[in-house]
Design an enzyme around this catalytic site. Structure first.
Site, short mmCIF file in Angstrom:
data_model
loop_
_atom_site.label_atom_id
_atom_site.label_comp_id
_atom_site.label_asym_id
_atom_site.label_seq_id
_atom_site.Cartn_x
_atom_site.Cartn_y
_atom_site.Cartn_z
N ASP A 15 -2.24 -11.39 34.08
CA ASP A 15 -0.85 -11.22 34.49
C ASP A 15 -0.61 -9.70 34.53
O ASP A 15 -1.41 -8.94 33.99
CB ASP A 15 0.03 -11.90 33.43
N LEU A 16 0.46 -9.27 35.18
CA LEU A 16 0.68 -7.82 35.27
C LEU A 16 1.70 -7.33 34.24
O LEU A 16 1.37 -6.68 33.26
CB LEU A 16 1.13 -7.46 36.69
N ASP A 17 2.95 -7.72 34.48
CA ASP A 17 4.04 -7.24 33.64
C ASP A 17 3.92 -7.83 32.23
O ASP A 17 3.91 -9.04 32.06
CB ASP A 17 5.37 -7.64 34.28
N THR A 23 6.38 -3.21 32.48
CA THR A 23 7.45 -3.00 33.45
C THR A 23 8.69 -3.82 33.09
O THR A 23 9.73 -3.66 33.72
CB THR A 23 6.97 -3.35 34.88
N GLY A 52 8.23 -13.33 33.46
CA GLY A 52 7.37 -14.24 34.22
C GLY A 52 8.13 -15.06 35.26
O GLY A 52 7.54 -15.80 36.03
N VAL A 53 9.46 -14.91 35.28
CA VAL A 53 10.32 -15.69 36.18
C VAL A 53 10.54 -14.91 37.48
O VAL A 53 10.71 -13.69 37.44
CB VAL A 53 11.67 -15.97 35.46
N SER A 120 0.11 -12.56 39.25
CA SER A 120 1.45 -12.11 38.84
C SER A 120 2.54 -12.75 39.69
O SER A 120 2.32 -13.05 40.87
CB SER A 120 1.52 -10.59 39.00
N ALA A 121 3.73 -12.92 39.11
CA ALA A 121 4.87 -13.46 39.85
C ALA A 121 5.56 -12.37 40.68
O ALA A 121 6.41 -12.65 41.52
CB ALA A 121 5.88 -14.05 38.87
N SER A 122 5.19 -11.12 40.43
CA SER A 122 5.91 -10.02 41.05
C SER A 122 5.53 -9.76 42.50
O SER A 122 4.36 -9.75 42.85
CB SER A 122 5.68 -8.74 40.25
N LYS A 151 5.37 -19.91 38.25
CA LYS A 151 4.93 -20.32 36.92
C LYS A 151 6.12 -21.06 36.27
O LYS A 151 7.25 -20.62 36.47
CB LYS A 151 4.57 -19.09 36.06
N GLU A 175 -1.78 -13.72 29.45
CA GLU A 175 -0.36 -13.89 29.81
C GLU A 175 0.57 -13.51 28.67
O GLU A 175 0.26 -13.79 27.51
CB GLU A 175 -0.10 -15.37 30.12
N ASP A 176 1.71 -12.92 29.01
CA ASP A 176 2.69 -12.60 27.96
C ASP A 176 3.90 -13.53 27.98
O ASP A 176 4.76 -13.43 27.12
CB ASP A 176 3.20 -11.15 28.12
P1 B16 Z 1 9.60 -8.78 41.29
P2 B16 Z 1 4.54 -10.91 35.93
C1 B16 Z 1 7.11 -10.93 36.69
O1 B16 Z 1 5.86 -10.27 36.61
C2 B16 Z 1 8.05 -10.38 35.65
O2 B16 Z 1 7.61 -10.75 34.36
C3 B16 Z 1 9.45 -10.93 35.86
O3 B16 Z 1 10.34 -10.38 34.90
C4 B16 Z 1 9.90 -10.59 37.28
O4 B16 Z 1 11.19 -11.11 37.54
C5 B16 Z 1 8.90 -11.19 38.27
O5 B16 Z 1 7.61 -10.65 38.00
C6 B16 Z 1 9.26 -10.90 39.71
O6 B16 Z 1 9.17 -9.52 39.93
O7 B16 Z 1 11.09 -8.68 41.28
O8 B16 Z 1 8.89 -7.46 41.14
O9 B16 Z 1 9.07 -9.61 42.43
O10 B16 Z 1 4.80 -10.94 34.46
O11 B16 Z 1 4.31 -12.28 36.54
O12 B16 Z 1 3.47 -9.91 36.31
MG MG Z 2 4.14 -11.16 32.44
#
Ligand code: B16
Ligand code: MG
Length: 226
Positions: A15-17, A23, A52-53, A120-122, A151, A175-176
């Site tokens: 996972d990233l964040d 971040t 993660g949302v 990652s969800a980002s 996720k 994963e965090d």
């Molecule tokens: P973005 P991860 C997630 O990253 C974050 O934990 C979450 O807080 C954020 O809303 C989501 O990415 C979407 O991010 O706005 O940059 O598309 O933990 O899955 O790496």
């Molecule tokens: Mg994360």
């Protein structure tokens, strides 16, 4: 991907964040500014529920906390504004932001030709990886722009496994977030929770951070049958 990497039956997904970089603090600042501009506030504890949302789901949750409803147009423009604020923080990042203990694991995996991917969800994941000089190190990158189910659905990790040419059972996920651990488990992968033991109790293994993970543990994962 290089041919010799395909010989490893084990693969790692990060996972990233909250795992590679923190971040979450920038997301919190940007979401909080949005809430404050709309006339309410939320706590750091509530912010945990945003980890993660996806971006859309995060804004829906925040508006619920503030008892607010927005038109579709206003919702979209608030999301865009939040992302602009968030990206102004990301823009300041460099590889010093990589969390302690993470680089030694990447170095070991690269030295031993063990494939690894980002899950990652980002939607900003690629931008962040470029800022911290890790973009070219990954064998595959799957982020918020590649998935249709967030996720705890395992989609993001299943696509990563496929891109790495490895069966899900051979994948180890770091994963965090609770949703991310659940996604890894739903995908029949080995889940490693990074963070609070009480929060991440569904994970197969839990560490507070990467400084607690040594290479012996990585070797154990490589030998492990799921
Ligand atoms: P973005 P991860 C997630 O990253 C974050 O934990 C979450 O807080 C954020 O809303 C989501 O990415 C979407 O991010 O706005 O940059 O598309 O933990 O899955 O790496
Ligand atoms: Mg994360």
């Amino acid at each position: 991907m290089t041919q010799h990497k395909m010989n490893s039956d084990k693969a790692f997904i990060f996972d990233l964040d909250g795992v590679i970089v923190d971040t979450a603090k920038f997301h919190f600042l940007a979401w909080r500014k949005l809430a404050n501009d709309l006339g309410f506030d939320f706590t750091e504890e509530q912010n945990e529920q945003l980890k993660g949302v996806s971006r859309i789901e995060s804004l829906k949750k925040i508006l619920k906390w503030g008892n607010m409803e927005l038109s579709e147009e206003e919702f979209n423009s608030q999301m865009a504004r939040k992302n602009e604020n968030y990206l102004s923080c990301v823009d300041e990042m460099d590889n010093a932001e990589i969390l302690p203990g993470v680089s030694k694991v990447f170095e070991y995996l690269m030295e031993h030709n063990i494939p690894f991917a980002l899950g990652s969800a980002s939607k900003n994941a690629r931008t962040i990886l470029k800022k911290i000089d890790l973009y070219k190190k990954f064998d595959a990158i799957v982020d918020g722009t590649d998935v249709s189910k967030a996720k705890p659905d395992p989609e993001v990790f299943l696509i990563a496994a496929e891109k790495l040419n490895t069966a899900p059972e051979n994948c180890v996920v770091f994963e965090d977030s609770v949703a991310g651990v659940q996604a890894a488990n739903a995908g029949k992968m080995t889940s490693i929770g990074i963070g609070d033991q009480k929060v991440l109790h569904e994970a197969d293994y839990i560490f507070s951070d990467f400084t607690e993970i040594d290479i012996e543990f990585i070797k154990k994962l490589l030998r492990k049958e799921k």
